[in-house]
Design a protein around this motif. Structure first.
Motif, PDB file in Angstrom:
ATOM      1  N   SER A 182       6.766 -72.047  -6.030  1.00 25.75           N
ATOM      2  CA  SER A 182       6.427 -73.573  -6.076  1.00 25.75           C
ATOM      3  C   SER A 182       4.851 -73.705  -5.178  1.00 25.75           C
ATOM      4  N   GLY A 183       5.246 -72.598  -4.492  1.00 28.45           N
ATOM      5  CA  GLY A 183       3.510 -72.776  -3.142  1.00 28.45           C
ATOM      6  C   GLY A 183       3.993 -73.449  -2.266  1.00 28.45           C
ATOM      7  N   GLN A 184       5.024 -73.356  -1.753  1.00 28.59           N
ATOM      8  CA  GLN A 184       5.947 -74.403  -0.011  1.00 28.59           C
ATOM      9  C   GLN A 184       6.361 -73.069   0.646  1.00 28.59           C
ATOM     10  N   PHE A 185       5.992 -71.351   0.346  1.00 28.43           N
ATOM     11  CA  PHE A 185       6.477 -70.294   0.925  1.00 28.43           C
ATOM     12  C   PHE A 185       5.453 -70.504   1.551  1.00 28.43           C
ATOM     13  N   GLU A 186       6.159 -70.483   3.344  1.00 27.31           N
ATOM     14  CA  GLU A 186       5.143 -70.646   4.679  1.00 27.31           C
ATOM     15  C   GLU A 186       3.887 -71.204   4.825  1.00 27.31           C
ATOM     16  N   PRO A 187       3.438 -72.195   4.484  1.00 21.65           N
ATOM     17  CA  PRO A 187       2.593 -73.253   4.766  1.00 21.65           C
ATOM     18  C   PRO A 187       1.545 -73.062   5.814  1.00 21.65           C
ATOM     19  N   ASP A 188       1.669 -72.998   7.449  1.00 21.65           N
ATOM     20  CA  ASP A 188       1.573 -72.282   7.766  1.00 21.65           C
ATOM     21  C   ASP A 188       0.287 -70.925   7.156  1.00 21.65           C
ATOM     22  N   GLU A 189       1.214 -70.736   7.792  1.00 18.02           N
ATOM     23  CA  GLU A 189       0.850 -68.149   7.052  1.00 18.02           C
ATOM     24  C   GLU A 189      -0.165 -68.379   6.098  1.00 18.02           C
ATOM     25  N   THR A 190       0.284 -69.012   4.919  1.00 13.56           N
ATOM     26  CA  THR A 190      -0.333 -69.112   3.952  1.00 13.56           C
ATOM     27  C   THR A 190      -1.688 -69.617   3.917  1.00 13.56           C
ATOM     28  N   TYR A 191      -2.226 -70.726   5.072  1.00 15.76           N
ATOM     29  CA  TYR A 191      -3.255 -70.852   5.260  1.00 15.76           C
ATOM     30  C   TYR A 191      -4.363 -70.160   5.970  1.00 15.76           C
ATOM     31  N   ILE A 192      -3.517 -69.606   6.841  1.00 12.99           N
ATOM     32  CA  ILE A 192      -4.332 -67.980   7.649  1.00 12.99           C
ATOM     33  C   ILE A 192      -4.370 -67.069   6.910  1.00 12.99           C
ATOM     34  N   PHE A 193      -4.110 -67.008   6.105  1.00 18.81           N
ATOM     35  CA  PHE A 193      -4.106 -65.999   4.883  1.00 18.81           C
ATOM     36  C   PHE A 193      -5.495 -66.067   4.037  1.00 18.81           C
ATOM     37  N   GLU A 194      -5.667 -67.464   3.544  1.00 18.07           N
ATOM     38  CA  GLU A 194      -6.292 -67.990   2.793  1.00 18.07           C
ATOM     39  C   GLU A 194      -7.161 -67.814   2.959  1.00 18.07           C
ATOM     40  N   SER A 195      -7.776 -68.643   4.416  1.00 12.53           N
ATOM     41  CA  SER A 195      -8.607 -68.324   5.070  1.00 12.53           C
ATOM     42  C   SER A 195      -9.349 -67.280   5.247  1.00 12.53           C
ATOM     43  N   LEU A 196      -8.726 -66.286   6.071  1.00 16.98           N
ATOM     44  CA  LEU A 196      -9.265 -65.125   6.572  1.00 16.98           C
ATOM     45  C   LEU A 196      -9.807 -63.909   5.719  1.00 16.98           C
ATOM     46  N   ILE A 197      -8.236 -63.718   4.626  1.00 18.98           N
ATOM     47  CA  ILE A 197      -8.458 -62.552   3.798  1.00 18.98           C
ATOM     48  C   ILE A 197      -9.771 -62.317   3.204  1.00 18.98           C
ATOM     49  N   GLU A 198     -10.825 -62.729   2.906  1.00 21.37           N
ATOM     50  CA  GLU A 198     -11.722 -62.522   2.085  1.00 21.37           C
ATOM     51  C   GLU A 198     -13.358 -61.694   3.277  1.00 21.37           C
ATOM     52  N   LYS A 199     -12.612 -62.058   4.288  1.00 18.47           N
ATOM     53  CA  LYS A 199     -13.504 -61.289   5.376  1.00 18.47           C
ATOM     54  C   LYS A 199     -12.597 -59.947   5.557  1.00 18.47           C
ATOM     55  N   PHE A 200     -12.206 -59.389   4.769  1.00 19.97           N
ATOM     56  CA  PHE A 200     -11.230 -58.003   5.022  1.00 19.97           C
ATOM     57  C   PHE A 200     -12.191 -56.679   3.561  1.00 19.97           C
ATOM     58  N   ASP A 201     -11.948 -55.809   4.064  1.00 23.39           N
ATOM     59  CA  ASP A 201     -11.913 -54.856   2.826  1.00 23.39           C
ATOM     60  C   ASP A 201     -10.333 -53.865   2.615  1.00 23.39           C
ATOM     61  N   LEU A 202      -9.476 -54.064   3.807  1.00 19.93           N
ATOM     62  CA  LEU A 202      -8.436 -53.375   3.475  1.00 19.93           C
ATOM     63  C   LEU A 202      -6.994 -55.024   3.591  1.00 19.93           C
ATOM     64  N   PHE A 203      -6.294 -55.055   2.271  1.00 19.18           N
ATOM     65  CA  PHE A 203      -4.335 -55.741   3.038  1.00 19.18           C
ATOM     66  C   PHE A 203      -3.652 -55.152   2.822  1.00 19.18           C
ATOM     67  N   VAL A 204      -3.178 -54.986   4.554  1.00 14.19           N
ATOM     68  CA  VAL A 204      -1.798 -54.479   4.267  1.00 14.19           C
ATOM     69  C   VAL A 204      -0.766 -55.259   4.123  1.00 14.19           C
ATOM     70  N   ASN A 205       0.627 -55.303   3.463  1.00 14.66           N
ATOM     71  CA  ASN A 205       1.753 -55.877   3.792  1.00 14.66           C
ATOM     72  C   ASN A 205       2.501 -55.218   4.079  1.00 14.66           C
ATOM     73  N   ILE A 206       3.118 -54.561   5.460  1.00 13.87           N
ATOM     74  CA  ILE A 206       4.285 -54.030   5.450  1.00 13.87           C
ATOM     75  C   ILE A 206       5.652 -55.471   5.926  1.00 13.87           C
ATOM     76  N   GLY A 207       6.616 -54.837   5.024  1.00 11.21           N
ATOM     77  CA  GLY A 207       7.220 -56.323   4.191  1.00 11.21           C
ATOM     78  C   GLY A 207       7.041 -56.424   3.140  1.00 11.21           C
ATOM     79  N   ALA A 208       6.449 -55.960   1.987  1.00 11.26           N
ATOM     80  CA  ALA A 208       5.954 -56.706   0.870  1.00 11.26           C
ATOM     81  C   ALA A 208       6.664 -57.705  -0.054  1.00 11.26           C
TER      82      ALA A 208
END
Length: 288
Positions: free
Chosen positions: A57-83
């Motif tokens: 529903s898109g309600q998961f971890e709203p603050d963390e999701t906002y941060i992720f979506e704001s920053l991720i395109e600044k990086f070449d690689l994403f590493v998710n430990i505990g995916a």
């Protein structure tokens, strides 16, 4: 009277153990139900996904999701430990970001693979069905779903399965080397051991930024009030020159003195259990 009380306590402990196991069985049944269903498009996410309801529903971890979506395109690689089932993995892949996903829980891995396969994104995704620690071998993992942990007694969980573990430095050096990486770690209390196995590649890279769950008082095993690795975890980051911030809308900068105070007083002042660590002082400007 003492014998009666002791008898009640013994019965109570047995009930707690059974309820923990029943809760895990219920979570596993929910995951198996998702596995039998078609992976469908979720409008709130913008891609096909089956997983926990709050993720769908898109309600998961709203603050963390906002941060992720704001920053991720600044990086070449994403590493998710505990995916887990791939909530953040698919968000990265949908933006064309090469991704490494680590997830040891067998049922979660099956859902993760189905979710990735259903979307057919062009970005490369490396999936590793194992846990990361400071050792190589086999360890018990306690609990299931989003709460599975290598820490015995985490959130009252004692039922376990065995999973393979390795060190990040051993497994992923050739993939991560010289890339600007965003690392998300959410492994329920086992983050310090994971970081100890990632010092050469991740912590020693000035282009790496972490978003990591570090619980202070939440979900600790019985008789433990404060995370026993809290101070050591922050000291490890600070020793490599990282700046630490709370991963909420306040972005409060954390000092080592504040961590010492929390450990000494046994009182949590962070207001969150998620944190950002970066060496880039300008990175957070895009978040405010």
């Amino acid at each position: 009277m003492k014998k009666i009380i002791a008898g009640f306590m013994l019965i109570f402990k047995r009930i707690l153990k059974k309820s923990s196991l029943l809760a895990q069985m219920y979570r596993n049944l929910r995951v198996r139900k998702k596995l039998s269903a078609e992976v469908t498009f979720k409008k709130a996410l913008g891609f096909k996904f089956n997983g926990p309801d709050d993720m769908e529903s898109g309600q998961f971890e709203p603050d963390e999701t906002y941060i992720f979506e704001s920053l991720i395109e600044k990086f070449d690689l994403f590493v998710n430990i505990g995916a887990n089932t791939g909530y953040y993995v698919l968000k990265a892949l949908s933006r064309g970001i090469e991704t490494l996903a680590f997830e040891p829980n067998e049922l979660n891995v099956k859902l993760l693979l189905r979710n990735i396969n259903a979307n057919e994104f062009s970005a490369v995704c490396h999936v590793f069905p194992l846990a990361l620690s400071d050792r190589v071998g086999i360890l018990p993992i306690f609990g299931a779903s989003t709460g599975a942990s290598l820490v015995k007694g985490w959130a009252g969980q004692n039922h376990h399965e065995l999973v393979p573990v390795t060190q990040f430095d051993i497994l992923s050096k050739s993939i991560v080397q010289d890339k600007k990486s965003f690392i998300l770690i959410d492994i329920e209390g086992a983050e310090f051991s994971c970081l100890k196995g990632a010092e050469k590649v991740l912590l020693n890279n000035d282009q790496t930024t972490f978003m990591i769950e570090i619980c202070t008082t939440e979900h600790q095993p019985d008789d433990i009030k404060i995370n026993p690795n809290l101070l050591a975890t922050f000291e490890l980051f600070f020793s490599y020159g990282f700046l630490g911030y709370t991963a909420n809308r306040e972005f409060h900068q954390v000092s080592i003195d504040e961590v010492h105070t929390i450990v000494n007083t046994q009182e949590d002042s962070f207001g969150t259990h998620n944190f950002l660590f970066t060496k880039d002082r300008d990175l957070l400007k895009s978040l405010k």
